[in-house]
Design a protein around this motif. Structure first.
Motif, PDB file in Angstrom:
ATOM      1  N   TYR A  79      -6.447 -22.262 -10.363  1.00  0.00           N
ATOM      2  CA  TYR A  79      -5.908 -22.545 -11.683  1.00  0.00           C
ATOM      3  C   TYR A  79      -6.523 -23.854 -12.147  1.00  0.00           C
ATOM      4  O   TYR A  79      -6.385 -24.880 -11.488  1.00  0.00           O
ATOM      5  CB  TYR A  79      -4.379 -22.626 -11.648  1.00  0.00           C
ATOM      6  N   THR A  80      -7.204 -23.798 -13.276  1.00  0.00           N
ATOM      7  CA  THR A  80      -7.941 -24.945 -13.778  1.00  0.00           C
ATOM      8  C   THR A  80      -7.896 -24.920 -15.295  1.00  0.00           C
ATOM      9  O   THR A  80      -6.980 -24.356 -15.883  1.00  0.00           O
ATOM     10  CB  THR A  80      -9.385 -24.939 -13.196  1.00  0.00           C
ATOM     11  N   ARG A  81      -8.904 -25.476 -15.933  1.00  0.00           N
ATOM     12  CA  ARG A  81      -8.993 -25.485 -17.401  1.00  0.00           C
ATOM     13  C   ARG A  81     -10.176 -24.625 -17.846  1.00  0.00           C
ATOM     14  O   ARG A  81     -11.138 -24.470 -17.106  1.00  0.00           O
ATOM     15  CB  ARG A  81      -9.177 -26.912 -17.905  1.00  0.00           C
ATOM     16  N   SER A  82     -10.096 -24.134 -19.055  1.00  0.00           N
ATOM     17  CA  SER A  82     -11.176 -23.290 -19.560  1.00  0.00           C
ATOM     18  C   SER A  82     -12.470 -24.064 -19.764  1.00  0.00           C
ATOM     19  O   SER A  82     -13.539 -23.462 -19.823  1.00  0.00           O
ATOM     20  CB  SER A  82     -10.766 -22.604 -20.859  1.00  0.00           C
ATOM     21  N   ALA A  97      -2.103 -20.986 -18.767  1.00  0.00           N
ATOM     22  CA  ALA A  97      -2.770 -20.972 -17.467  1.00  0.00           C
ATOM     23  C   ALA A  97      -4.181 -20.452 -17.655  1.00  0.00           C
ATOM     24  O   ALA A  97      -4.421 -19.574 -18.486  1.00  0.00           O
ATOM     25  CB  ALA A  97      -2.024 -20.088 -16.478  1.00  0.00           C
ATOM     26  N   PHE A  98      -5.106 -21.004 -16.889  1.00  0.00           N
ATOM     27  CA  PHE A  98      -6.487 -20.520 -16.879  1.00  0.00           C
ATOM     28  C   PHE A  98      -6.862 -20.302 -15.421  1.00  0.00           C
ATOM     29  O   PHE A  98      -6.839 -21.226 -14.620  1.00  0.00           O
ATOM     30  CB  PHE A  98      -7.440 -21.525 -17.533  1.00  0.00           C
ATOM     31  N   LEU A  99      -7.177 -19.061 -15.086  1.00  0.00           N
ATOM     32  CA  LEU A  99      -7.378 -18.625 -13.715  1.00  0.00           C
ATOM     33  C   LEU A  99      -8.827 -18.232 -13.466  1.00  0.00           C
ATOM     34  O   LEU A  99      -9.425 -17.508 -14.263  1.00  0.00           O
ATOM     35  CB  LEU A  99      -6.485 -17.405 -13.452  1.00  0.00           C
ATOM     36  N   LEU A 100      -9.355 -18.697 -12.340  1.00  0.00           N
ATOM     37  CA  LEU A 100     -10.643 -18.215 -11.843  1.00  0.00           C
ATOM     38  C   LEU A 100     -10.402 -17.589 -10.472  1.00  0.00           C
ATOM     39  O   LEU A 100      -9.631 -18.114  -9.671  1.00  0.00           O
ATOM     40  CB  LEU A 100     -11.645 -19.362 -11.699  1.00  0.00           C
ATOM     41  N   VAL A 101     -11.055 -16.471 -10.222  1.00  0.00           N
ATOM     42  CA  VAL A 101     -11.004 -15.829  -8.915  1.00  0.00           C
ATOM     43  C   VAL A 101     -12.321 -16.134  -8.234  1.00  0.00           C
ATOM     44  O   VAL A 101     -13.390 -15.843  -8.777  1.00  0.00           O
ATOM     45  CB  VAL A 101     -10.786 -14.305  -9.024  1.00  0.00           C
ATOM     46  N   VAL A 141     -17.601 -17.641  -8.569  1.00  0.00           N
ATOM     47  CA  VAL A 141     -16.561 -17.180  -9.484  1.00  0.00           C
ATOM     48  C   VAL A 141     -16.855 -15.714  -9.786  1.00  0.00           C
ATOM     49  O   VAL A 141     -17.927 -15.380 -10.281  1.00  0.00           O
ATOM     50  CB  VAL A 141     -16.549 -18.002 -10.782  1.00  0.00           C
ATOM     51  N   VAL A 142     -15.903 -14.834  -9.459  1.00  0.00           N
ATOM     52  CA  VAL A 142     -16.131 -13.398  -9.629  1.00  0.00           C
ATOM     53  C   VAL A 142     -15.317 -12.792 -10.764  1.00  0.00           C
ATOM     54  O   VAL A 142     -15.648 -11.703 -11.255  1.00  0.00           O
ATOM     55  CB  VAL A 142     -15.878 -12.624  -8.317  1.00  0.00           C
ATOM     56  N   ALA A 143     -14.267 -13.476 -11.197  1.00  0.00           N
ATOM     57  CA  ALA A 143     -13.425 -12.958 -12.276  1.00  0.00           C
ATOM     58  C   ALA A 143     -12.551 -14.085 -12.802  1.00  0.00           C
ATOM     59  O   ALA A 143     -12.467 -15.156 -12.193  1.00  0.00           O
ATOM     60  CB  ALA A 143     -12.569 -11.791 -11.784  1.00  0.00           C
ATOM     61  N   GLY A 144     -11.899 -13.808 -13.906  1.00  0.00           N
ATOM     62  CA  GLY A 144     -11.015 -14.816 -14.463  1.00  0.00           C
ATOM     63  C   GLY A 144     -10.167 -14.250 -15.577  1.00  0.00           C
ATOM     64  O   GLY A 144     -10.326 -13.095 -15.993  1.00  0.00           O
ATOM     65  N   GLY A 145      -9.286 -15.078 -16.060  1.00  0.00           N
ATOM     66  CA  GLY A 145      -8.417 -14.714 -17.168  1.00  0.00           C
ATOM     67  C   GLY A 145      -7.496 -15.881 -17.474  1.00  0.00           C
ATOM     68  O   GLY A 145      -7.495 -16.897 -16.763  1.00  0.00           O
ATOM     69  N   ALA A 146      -6.716 -15.720 -18.519  1.00  0.00           N
ATOM     70  CA  ALA A 146      -5.859 -16.822 -18.951  1.00  0.00           C
ATOM     71  C   ALA A 146      -4.651 -16.273 -19.687  1.00  0.00           C
ATOM     72  O   ALA A 146      -4.606 -15.099 -20.059  1.00  0.00           O
ATOM     73  CB  ALA A 146      -6.655 -17.746 -19.871  1.00  0.00           C
ATOM     74  N   PHE A 147      -3.672 -17.146 -19.886  1.00  0.00           N
ATOM     75  CA  PHE A 147      -2.617 -16.845 -20.846  1.00  0.00           C
ATOM     76  C   PHE A 147      -2.214 -18.117 -21.547  1.00  0.00           C
ATOM     77  O   PHE A 147      -2.464 -19.227 -21.084  1.00  0.00           O
ATOM     78  CB  PHE A 147      -1.411 -16.114 -20.227  1.00  0.00           C
TER      79      PHE A 147
END
Length: 166
Positions: free
Chosen positions: A14-17, A64-68, A74-80
């Motif tokens: 969990y980080t920033r965009s 939240a900004f998520l990186l997988v 980094v293989v995927a990500g998403g946010a809300f």
């Protein structure tokens, strides 16, 4: 402040965009938007990605900004981001083209839903575009309710809205 949560095979960051780690994924998403949607009134479709400042996805603002990650990659990500006190809007769910067809979008969605529920949200909303049939199939498969006529002209509808209670 960034924090990490580990689950089997994937590491959730969990980080920033605007984190430099996110930039390759965001650049690839930008290219895909431009390829799928082209220009809108002479403006590249990828401009949509800069519509919201990084602060909208920051925890202190309900986001939240998520990186997988797998290893250093980094293989995927998403946010809300917060829509209101009970609803989060999911944005920017993306899987690196080198890692597709592995269920990572489902992993991202499950983690974002888990995090949103942990923060007290009771509902999720999101939109996708008419030229993203794989996203429509994903959201329907995850139990999201379409707020549009599935048999309608999706291009004419434009943004395809979905909701789901948590």
């Amino acid at each position: 402040m960034p924090y990490v949560r580990n689950v089997p095979q994937n590491e959730f960051l969990y980080t920033r965009s605007d984190d430099p780690l996110a930039q390759p994924l965001i650049l690839e998403l930008s290219r895909e938007y431009d390829e799928r949607y082209g220009l809108n009134d002479g403006i590249p479709s990828s401009v949509e990605l800069s519509r919201y400042p990084a602060e909208r996805f920051a925890p202190e603002n309900g986001g939240a900004f998520l990186l997988v990650l797998r290893g250093d990659e980094v293989v995927a990500g998403g946010a809300f981001m917060r829509t209101d006190d009970t609803t989060a809007e999911i944005k920017r769910v993306w899987t690196s083209s080198a890692h597709r067809r592995q269920g990572l979008a489902r992993v991202v969605m499950a983690e974002l839903e888990r995090e949103a529920a942990a923060r007290g949200y009771t509902g999720i909303e999101l939109t996708t575009g008419a030229r993203q049939p794989e996203a429509v199939a994903l959201y329907l498969g995850l139990g999201y309710e379409p707020r549009f006529d599935l048999d309608g002209d999706l291009e004419a509808i434009g943004y395809l809205a979905f909701t789901k209670p948590l």
